[in-house]
Design an enzyme around this catalytic site. Structure first.
Site, PDB file in Angstrom:
ATOM      1  N   HIS A 194       0.828  -1.209   0.000  1.00  0.00           N
ATOM      2  CA  HIS A 194       0.000   0.000   0.000  1.00  0.00           C
ATOM      3  C   HIS A 194       0.863   1.259   0.000  1.00  0.00           C
ATOM      4  O   HIS A 194       0.461   2.288  -0.531  1.00  0.00           O
ATOM      5  CB  HIS A 194      -0.990  -0.026   1.172  1.00  0.00           C
ATOM      6  CG  HIS A 194      -2.134  -0.959   0.895  1.00  0.00           C
ATOM      7  ND1 HIS A 194      -2.299  -2.150   1.539  1.00  0.00           N
ATOM      8  CD2 HIS A 194      -3.134  -0.870  -0.005  1.00  0.00           C
ATOM      9  CE1 HIS A 194      -3.361  -2.770   1.049  1.00  0.00           C
ATOM     10  NE2 HIS A 194      -3.893  -2.017   0.114  1.00  0.00           N
ATOM     11  N   CYS A 508      -8.839  -3.464 -11.372  1.00  0.00           N
ATOM     12  CA  CYS A 508      -8.366  -2.256 -10.677  1.00  0.00           C
ATOM     13  C   CYS A 508      -7.109  -2.510  -9.850  1.00  0.00           C
ATOM     14  O   CYS A 508      -6.725  -1.670  -9.043  1.00  0.00           O
ATOM     15  CB  CYS A 508      -9.474  -1.669  -9.810  1.00  0.00           C
ATOM     16  SG  CYS A 508     -10.138  -2.835  -8.616  1.00  0.00           S
TER      17      CYS A 508
HETATM   18  C1  PEP Z   1      -6.475  -5.316  -5.261  1.00  0.00           C
HETATM   19  O1  PEP Z   1      -6.377  -6.137  -4.346  1.00  0.00           O
HETATM   20  O2  PEP Z   1      -6.057  -5.513  -6.409  1.00  0.00           O
HETATM   21  C2  PEP Z   1      -7.107  -4.003  -5.005  1.00  0.00           C
HETATM   22  C3  PEP Z   1      -7.355  -3.157  -5.974  1.00  0.00           C
HETATM   23  O3  PEP Z   1      -7.401  -3.701  -3.716  1.00  0.00           O
HETATM   24  P1  PEP Z   1      -6.341  -3.162  -2.623  1.00  0.00           P
HETATM   25  O4  PEP Z   1      -5.053  -2.898  -3.337  1.00  0.00           O
HETATM   26  O5  PEP Z   1      -6.949  -1.949  -2.026  1.00  0.00           O
HETATM   27  O6  PEP Z   1      -6.253  -4.293  -1.667  1.00  0.00           O
END
Ligand code: PEP
Ligand code: MG
Length: 576
Positions: A194, A508
């Site tokens: 993240h 995404c």
């Molecule tokens: C994913 O897991 O690809 C996603 C878009 O969600 P996050 O990165 O917020 O876990």
């Protein structure tokens, strides 16, 4: 001397700045004994470092004026005296010459001896002088570790800072970015963490997995962070700096060229229209999404609101954030994802369970929301109220099985009934979608499609769970690879199943915004990409150069690949 530290590119760009280390201990010194023939050179180094420290103190004194000078001069005097203290100097020389200590280790040893003497003093004022010893020794150690020329230091004083750390928490990064941080070099971590996602959203160049960063970079070293080449250059040469200036010029030109694509349609070379959506959280992201011609917001991560908040955000606070998002997109559709707390996203209010043995496999995403129906209902009410201001769809994270989606639908229905009773305006029926990021959801996608209006593939987590590889662990780089055949087959299966059911499927995860993977995703039939706003123009540009029909014909070959290396090889040969 110039040296290059390789790493992985987590956020594009280049930056030139002074190193600022976040080190667990200031006294990390080499404790291996010296060989006899090294003694003279090491002693010379030590005395050069002592001279540098004295010179720094003189320079510091010259910069101070008035009352501040009177106050600080006292400390400078004390530090200068210590640096000339014959006992300290003799002790250091003996440790190196006789004890075969390296200069850093000798300084640490002397520091410990002096600290013990000061600590034993009764007088609290004298006792507190231990701090001066620490500061002086620190100054000498960093002068010793820094093989920096005065010219380089002068240049470094005019540029901002590059953080050198093991890892950095997203919250710290956000704070530092607001205070002029130029880039991050992390010795561990992965491009899918993240923090890396946040760095991309802040347009902050970042390298991860730069293993020797903390051991070989020193405070104030001049660093050229080159995420384009995935390396950090310590003490860059004139040639490196020329490369950096060339990159700056090119980035400016490229920026202008890409800016001209802001109002262009997203269309492949052979005329297939593709939808580009934005992953957007902050007002800046949202403004950028509009300015760069996004077709809407494909992912609004609501947990960021909870992560920034000291307690739980109220219904009104959430409503205002969601309404501003909807209004900010000026009538384009926005996808609000319900809370995805848990695992590496822990809120201050303590909703995310602590102490789980295996948090990534624990109560996160929709599992957590369903565990706290009152908190979840507050969010649902805020979403419903905001949806009166423009088109909204709702995306549910970490769906594993259909009953979770059914439970969420029921909570929406109940919240609607309450709002109706309270005479609050309600939107038309909202589309409810499932994130496909748990392998079971991907494999059982046809059953989910009976309950979902649309799907969004979250490849960051899907890869982590399919490959049993923590998305933030750089030791697993060779496994956590978006081109792993098992992942490609699942992505393809989900896209095909969605199309057969006549329901939209977007993607995404981070690979959606990475131009390295655009051709592969088009080949597998993806028509809706969602990515951070900063990537929109790059991906539109890449799509314009690709031939959709040609790529679609490659799908069977991609799906036959047995290893990620084979898939990489195949992709590198794509010319259409
Ligand atoms: C994913 O897991 O690809 C996603 C878009 O969600 P996050 O990165 O917020 O876990
Ligand atoms: Mg996810």
């Amino acid at each position: 001397m110039r040296h290059v530290l390789p790493g992985s590119n987590a956020s594009r760009g280049m930056a030139l700045g002074r190193a600022r280390l976040v080190q667990p201990s200031r006294y990390l010194v080499d404790t291996r004994p010296l060989a006899e023939e090294e003694v003279d050179t090491e002693l010379e180094k030590l005395h050069r470092a002592l001279d540098t420290a004295r010179q720094e103190l003189r320079e510091l004194r010259g910069k101070l004026h008035g009352a501040l000078a009177r106050e600080v001069n006292e400390f400078i005097d004390a530090h200068s005296l210590l640096l000339d203290d014959q006992e300290l100097l003799r002790g250091l020389d003996d440790l190196v010459r006789v004890g075969h200590y390296r200069p850093g280790a000798a300084l640490k040893k002397q520091r410990d001896r002096l600290a013990a003497v000061f600590e034993a003093m009764d007088d609290p004022y004298l006792r507190s002088r231990k701090e001066d010893v620490d500061q002086v020794i620190n100054r000498v150690i960093s002068a010793l570790q820094r093989q920096t020329s005065r010219e380089e230091r002068k240049l470094a004083a005019r540029v901002g800072e590059i953080l050198i750390a093991d890892t950095i928490a997203p919250a710290d990064m956000a704070h530092l970015a607001g205070n002029g941080l130029l880039g991050v070099v992390a010795s561990s971590g992965s491009p899918y963490s993240h923090s890396a996602i946040l760095a991309r959203s802040l347009d902050l160049p970042m390298l991860v997995g730069v293993r020797d960063a903390l051991a070989t970079i020193h405070d104030d070293d001049l660093i050229l962070l080159d995420a384009e080449r995935a390396e950090a250059v310590v003490h860059p040469t004139a040639q490196d700096l020329a490369r950096y200036r060339a990159w700056q010029r090119e980035a400016q030109l490229e920026g202008r060229r890409l800016a001209s694509l802001a109002n262009a349609p997203t269309r492949t070379r052979d005329g297939t229209d593709i939808r580009l959506l934005a992953n957007a959280e902050t007002p800046t992201d949202i403004a950028m999404a509009r300015a760069r011609g996004a077709d809407g917001v494909g992912l609004y991560r609501t947990e960021f609101l909870f992560l920034r908040h000291k307690g739980l955000p109220s219904e009104d606070e959430q409503f205002i954030a969601y309404r501003d998002l909807v209004l900010g997109m000026g009538g384009l559709p926005v996808t609000i994802r319900t809370l995805d707390l848990g695992a590496d996203k822990a809120d201050a209010a303590g909703l995310a369970l602590r102490g789980e043995e295996n948090p990534a496999l624990g109560v996160r995403g929709v599992r957590l929301s369903l565990r706290y129906p009152a908190v979840f209902t507050t969010q649902i009410r805020a979403i419903l109220r905001a949806a009166c201001y423009g088109p909204v769809r709702v995306l549910v994270p970490m769906i594993t099985q259909p009953d979770e989606l059914i439970a969420v639908r029921t909570l929406f229905k109940l919240a609607r009934q309450d709002l109706k009773r309270e005479n609050i305006d309600l939107p038309e029926k909202l589309q409810l979608g499932a994130m496909i990021e748990v392998p079971a959801a991907a494999i059982n996608v046809r059953s989910l499609l009976e309950h979902a209006d649309f799907l969004a593939i979250g490849t960051n987590d899907l890869a982590q769970y399919v490959l049993a590889s923590d998305r933030g662990n750089d030791a697993l780089d060779n496994i956590y690879n978006p081109l792993q055949p098992a992942l490609l087959r699942l992505i393809s299966y989900v896209i095909t199943s969605g199309r057969r059911a006549g329901k939209p499927v977007s993607l995404c995860g981070e690979i959606g915004g990475d131009t390295k993977f655009t051709a592969m995703l088009l080949a597998l039939g993806l028509c809706e990409f969602s990515m951070h706003s900063s990537q929109l123009l790059h991906v539109r540009d890449r799509i314009a150069a690709l031939n959709h029909k040609g790529l679609r014909r490659l799908a069977p070959a991609i799906l036959r690949c047995r290893t990620h290396e084979e898939a990489e090889d195949l992709l590198s040969r794509i010319t259409c």
